[in-house]
Design a protein around this motif. Structure first.
Motif, short mmCIF file in Angstrom:
data_model
loop_
_atom_site.label_atom_id
_atom_site.label_comp_id
_atom_site.label_asym_id
_atom_site.label_seq_id
_atom_site.Cartn_x
_atom_site.Cartn_y
_atom_site.Cartn_z
N UNK A 67 0.77 -1.15 -0.05
CA UNK A 67 0.08 -0.01 0.09
C UNK A 67 0.98 1.45 0.01
N UNK A 68 2.19 1.13 -0.60
CA UNK A 68 2.87 2.09 -0.80
C UNK A 68 3.12 2.27 -2.23
N UNK A 69 3.72 3.66 -2.68
CA UNK A 69 3.96 3.67 -4.03
C UNK A 69 5.52 3.11 -4.22
N UNK A 73 7.75 6.72 -1.24
CA UNK A 73 7.93 7.95 -1.07
C UNK A 73 6.30 8.62 -0.51
N UNK A 74 5.30 7.70 -0.97
CA UNK A 74 3.86 8.15 -0.77
C UNK A 74 3.12 6.88 -0.62
N UNK A 75 2.14 6.99 0.26
CA UNK A 75 1.20 5.97 0.51
C UNK A 75 0.09 6.13 -0.59
N UNK A 76 -0.55 5.01 -0.84
CA UNK A 76 -1.49 4.93 -1.56
C UNK A 76 -2.80 5.64 -1.03
N UNK A 77 -3.78 6.33 -1.87
CA UNK A 77 -4.91 7.02 -1.19
C UNK A 77 -5.62 6.35 -0.12
#
Length: 220
Positions: A67-69, A73-77
């Protein structure tokens, strides 16, 4: 045998295990995992000894890694559903309390029974396939209508009879520490962690293919 020869023996045996690994069974296990995730079910994991620590590794990976990109660096929504994972061997207080009150054979069954539902998935890891606390919990899962996946070695033991799907790690060993009653145990435990990583990677691919891109500015 020299130390170097023993190291080569271990690695040669491991290659033989990998060459004979039941890929079709793990493919079917991945399908069980996908169905559980898609339906919003819960995955429960259990094992004894060193494998109990690997189940904690499962918890960390299954709850978070898919559940991260790709660059982390970014979590998924937040509206992308997460996988619910419960480690039945994660609480020393619960395990010792249940062992004291109900006996060691009941620790996983008693922790599982109040919560497991149809549509859930129970993961069971037992080298012998006959660990009584694991076998009892698999019966609870069956009675509740949950799906189950067991991973064993040797002849699969009772787990092979009770689980909906049973992966039996192939091979035998002459390496010190995994002969006799512990035959192939190190290689089995190595494969438990490999199964974790394979399933997590497959789930990550499935989630990423279905999830919208994470919004800009959502870096952690």
């Amino acid at each position: 045998m020299s130390t170097a020869e023993l190291i080569r023996l271990y690695l040669d045996e491991q290659r033989a295990v990998l060459a004979g690994f039941p890929v079709a069974t793990l493919d079917a296990a991945a399908d069980l995992l996908f169905r559980t995730y898609d339906a919003g079910g819960t995955v429960f994991g259990m094992a004894n000894g060193g494998n109990a620590g690997t189940v904690d590794h499962f918890l960390c990976d299954f709850r978070h890694h898919p559940f991260v990109t790709e660059d982390k660096a970014k979590p998924l929504p937040a509206d992308v559903p997460r996988l619910r994972f419960v480690n039945l061997c994660g609480s020393a207080s619960e395990l010792t309390g249940l062992a004291n009150d109900l006996g060691p054979d009941e620790v996983f069954a008693a922790a599982l029974a109040p919560f497991v539902r149809p549509g859930d998935l129970v993961l069971a890891f037992s080298g012998s396939g006959n660990s009584r606390n694991v076998v009892r919990a698999l019966q609870v899962a069956r009675d509740a209508g949950a799906r189950s996946f067991a991973m064993t070695k040797g002849d699969g033991g009772r787990c092979r009879e009770l689980a909906d799907l049973c992966l039996v790690v192939p091979g035998t060993s002459a390496f010190p520490g995994q002969t006799g009653g512990n035959d192939n145990n190190f290689h089995f435990e190595d494969m438990v962690l490999s199964v974790n990583h394979i399933l997590v990677g497959l789930l990550k691919q499935r989630v990423a293919a279905r999830a919208p891109a994470a919004p800009a500015g959502s870096a952690r």
